[in-house]
Design a protein around this motif. Structure first.
Motif, PDB file in Angstrom:
ATOM      1  N   ILE A 137     -30.255 -10.912  14.028  1.00  0.00           N
ATOM      2  CA  ILE A 137     -31.572 -10.507  14.509  1.00  0.00           C
ATOM      3  C   ILE A 137     -31.415  -9.212  15.293  1.00  0.00           C
ATOM      4  CG2 ILE A 137     -33.542 -11.141  15.947  1.00  0.00           C
ATOM      5  CD1 ILE A 137     -32.602 -14.109  15.554  1.00  0.00           C
ATOM      6  N   ALA A 138     -32.216  -8.208  14.946  1.00  0.00           N
ATOM      7  CA  ALA A 138     -32.265  -6.943  15.679  1.00  0.00           C
ATOM      8  C   ALA A 138     -33.574  -6.936  16.465  1.00  0.00           C
ATOM      9  CB  ALA A 138     -32.210  -5.767  14.711  1.00  0.00           C
ATOM     10  N   LEU A 139     -33.495  -7.030  17.783  1.00  0.00           N
ATOM     11  CA  LEU A 139     -34.672  -7.086  18.643  1.00  0.00           C
ATOM     12  C   LEU A 139     -34.899  -5.715  19.274  1.00  0.00           C
ATOM     13  CD1 LEU A 139     -36.806  -8.993  19.927  1.00  0.00           C
ATOM     14  CD2 LEU A 139     -35.191  -9.325  21.780  1.00  0.00           C
ATOM     15  N   MET A 140     -36.094  -5.159  19.030  1.00  0.00           N
ATOM     16  CA  MET A 140     -36.417  -3.832  19.552  1.00  0.00           C
ATOM     17  C   MET A 140     -37.644  -3.935  20.442  1.00  0.00           C
ATOM     18  SD  MET A 140     -35.743  -1.744  16.026  1.00  0.00           S
ATOM     19  CE  MET A 140     -35.707  -0.121  16.741  1.00  0.00           C
ATOM     20  N   LEU A 141     -37.526  -3.447  21.650  1.00  0.00           N
ATOM     21  CA  LEU A 141     -38.621  -3.485  22.613  1.00  0.00           C
ATOM     22  C   LEU A 141     -39.499  -2.258  22.433  1.00  0.00           C
ATOM     23  CD1 LEU A 141     -36.559  -4.583  25.732  1.00  0.00           C
ATOM     24  CD2 LEU A 141     -37.756  -6.024  24.087  1.00  0.00           C
ATOM     25  N   ASN A 161     -33.651  -5.144   6.460  1.00  0.00           N
ATOM     26  CA  ASN A 161     -32.381  -5.310   5.793  1.00  0.00           C
ATOM     27  C   ASN A 161     -32.269  -6.751   5.325  1.00  0.00           C
ATOM     28  OD1 ASN A 161     -29.408  -5.903   5.628  1.00  0.00           O
ATOM     29  ND2 ASN A 161     -29.318  -3.728   6.074  1.00  0.00           N
ATOM     30  N   LYS A 162     -31.542  -6.979   4.263  1.00  0.00           N
ATOM     31  CA  LYS A 162     -31.369  -8.346   3.754  1.00  0.00           C
ATOM     32  C   LYS A 162     -30.451  -9.173   4.652  1.00  0.00           C
ATOM     33  CE  LYS A 162     -32.090  -7.154  -1.052  1.00  0.00           C
ATOM     34  NZ  LYS A 162     -31.527  -7.061  -2.383  1.00  0.00           N
ATOM     35  N   LYS A 163     -29.577  -8.517   5.403  1.00  0.00           N
ATOM     36  CA  LYS A 163     -28.609  -9.234   6.224  1.00  0.00           C
ATOM     37  C   LYS A 163     -29.101  -9.505   7.645  1.00  0.00           C
ATOM     38  CE  LYS A 163     -24.634  -7.492   3.722  1.00  0.00           C
ATOM     39  NZ  LYS A 163     -23.379  -6.778   3.809  1.00  0.00           N
ATOM     40  N   TRP A 164     -30.128  -8.810   8.084  1.00  0.00           N
ATOM     41  CA  TRP A 164     -30.652  -9.042   9.423  1.00  0.00           C
ATOM     42  C   TRP A 164     -32.142  -8.828   9.467  1.00  0.00           C
ATOM     43  CZ3 TRP A 164     -32.244  -4.176  10.990  1.00  0.00           C
ATOM     44  CH2 TRP A 164     -31.546  -3.099  10.475  1.00  0.00           C
ATOM     45  N   ARG A 165     -32.778  -9.401  10.486  1.00  0.00           N
ATOM     46  CA  ARG A 165     -34.233  -9.332  10.642  1.00  0.00           C
ATOM     47  C   ARG A 165     -34.577  -8.502  11.866  1.00  0.00           C
ATOM     48  NH1 ARG A 165     -36.321 -14.873   8.959  1.00  0.00           N
ATOM     49  NH2 ARG A 165     -35.022 -15.277   7.155  1.00  0.00           N
ATOM     50  N   GLY A 166     -35.564  -7.646  11.721  1.00  0.00           N
ATOM     51  CA  GLY A 166     -36.041  -6.848  12.837  1.00  0.00           C
ATOM     52  C   GLY A 166     -37.209  -7.539  13.526  1.00  0.00           C
ATOM     53  N   VAL A 167     -37.207  -7.549  14.850  1.00  0.00           N
ATOM     54  CA  VAL A 167     -38.273  -8.164  15.638  1.00  0.00           C
ATOM     55  C   VAL A 167     -38.730  -7.165  16.693  1.00  0.00           C
ATOM     56  CG1 VAL A 167     -38.868 -10.052  17.210  1.00  0.00           C
ATOM     57  CG2 VAL A 167     -37.300 -10.479  15.318  1.00  0.00           C
ATOM     58  N   ARG A 168     -40.029  -6.932  16.762  1.00  0.00           N
ATOM     59  CA  ARG A 168     -40.611  -6.061  17.791  1.00  0.00           C
ATOM     60  C   ARG A 168     -41.073  -6.970  18.926  1.00  0.00           C
ATOM     61  NH1 ARG A 168     -45.305  -3.202  15.507  1.00  0.00           N
ATOM     62  NH2 ARG A 168     -43.660  -2.776  14.042  1.00  0.00           N
ATOM     63  N   ALA A 169     -40.830  -6.560  20.168  1.00  0.00           N
ATOM     64  CA  ALA A 169     -41.121  -7.475  21.265  1.00  0.00           C
ATOM     65  C   ALA A 169     -41.502  -6.776  22.555  1.00  0.00           C
ATOM     66  CB  ALA A 169     -39.889  -8.329  21.519  1.00  0.00           C
ATOM     67  N   GLY A 170     -42.136  -7.562  23.436  1.00  0.00           N
ATOM     68  CA  GLY A 170     -42.358  -7.158  24.812  1.00  0.00           C
ATOM     69  C   GLY A 170     -41.142  -7.567  25.618  1.00  0.00           C
ATOM     70  N   ALA A 171     -40.942  -6.987  26.778  1.00  0.00           N
ATOM     71  CA  ALA A 171     -39.727  -7.192  27.560  1.00  0.00           C
ATOM     72  C   ALA A 171     -39.419  -8.662  27.864  1.00  0.00           C
ATOM     73  CB  ALA A 171     -39.790  -6.386  28.842  1.00  0.00           C
ATOM     74  N   ARG A 172     -40.365  -9.399  28.456  1.00  0.00           N
ATOM     75  CA  ARG A 172     -40.103 -10.803  28.795  1.00  0.00           C
ATOM     76  C   ARG A 172     -41.234 -11.684  28.306  1.00  0.00           C
ATOM     77  NH1 ARG A 172     -36.972 -11.199  34.456  1.00  0.00           N
ATOM     78  NH2 ARG A 172     -35.495  -9.570  34.013  1.00  0.00           N
ATOM     79  N   ASP A 173     -41.666 -11.419  27.147  1.00  0.00           N
ATOM     80  CA  ASP A 173     -42.777 -12.126  26.552  1.00  0.00           C
ATOM     81  C   ASP A 173     -42.343 -13.520  26.084  1.00  0.00           C
ATOM     82  OD1 ASP A 173     -44.736 -11.442  23.575  1.00  0.00           O
ATOM     83  OD2 ASP A 173     -45.217 -12.644  25.313  1.00  0.00           O
ATOM     84  N   ALA A 174     -43.018 -14.574  26.558  1.00  0.00           N
ATOM     85  CA  ALA A 174     -42.673 -15.945  26.170  1.00  0.00           C
ATOM     86  C   ALA A 174     -42.829 -16.152  24.668  1.00  0.00           C
ATOM     87  CB  ALA A 174     -43.538 -16.936  26.937  1.00  0.00           C
ATOM     88  N   GLN A 175     -43.795 -15.494  24.064  1.00  0.00           N
ATOM     89  CA  GLN A 175     -44.006 -15.607  22.621  1.00  0.00           C
ATOM     90  C   GLN A 175     -42.812 -15.014  21.865  1.00  0.00           C
ATOM     91  OE1 GLN A 175     -47.599 -13.754  21.251  1.00  0.00           O
ATOM     92  NE2 GLN A 175     -47.358 -14.488  19.160  1.00  0.00           N
ATOM     93  N   THR A 176     -42.266 -13.930  22.389  1.00  0.00           N
ATOM     94  CA  THR A 176     -41.099 -13.302  21.771  1.00  0.00           C
ATOM     95  C   THR A 176     -39.901 -14.240  21.827  1.00  0.00           C
ATOM     96  OG1 THR A 176     -41.848 -11.097  22.341  1.00  0.00           O
ATOM     97  CG2 THR A 176     -39.505 -11.352  21.913  1.00  0.00           C
TER      98      THR A 176
END
Length: 88
Positions: A34-38, A46-61
């Motif tokens: 998992i690649a987490l980007m704030l 990418n097929k080998k990893w998933r990108g996730v867009r997030a807030g800094a301390r978001d409970a939903q994230t």
């Protein structure tokens, strides 16, 4: 991530073909990563990893990341000194 019990590397550069991405958190899982980007505008794909867009301390994230970790087979364990690969 650490406070949530999620082992993650910080500020990692990942590569897909010729493109390079700087991700805020890299979470290694058994069947992919998992690649987490704030606050990112565009997420790498990418097929080998998933990108996730997030807030800094978001409970939903955190819930989304925990769900992806489960979907990807749990956190990958590494022995001391083992090199981690971050490319697509």
């Amino acid at each position: 991530m650490k406070a949530q019990g999620i082992a993650a590397e910080r500020q990692v550069t990942v590569q897909e073909g010729r493109a390079r991405y700087r991700v805020d958190f890299w979470i290694a899982c058994t069947r992919g990563d998992i690649a987490l980007m704030l606050g990112a505008d565009a997420l790498p794909k990418n097929k080998k990893w998933r990108g996730v867009r997030a807030g800094a301390r978001d409970a939903q994230t955190i819930a989304q990341v925990r769900g992806l970790i489960a979907e990807l087979g749990g956190l990958k364990s590494f022995s001391v000194g083992q090199k981690r690969e971050h490319s697509g």
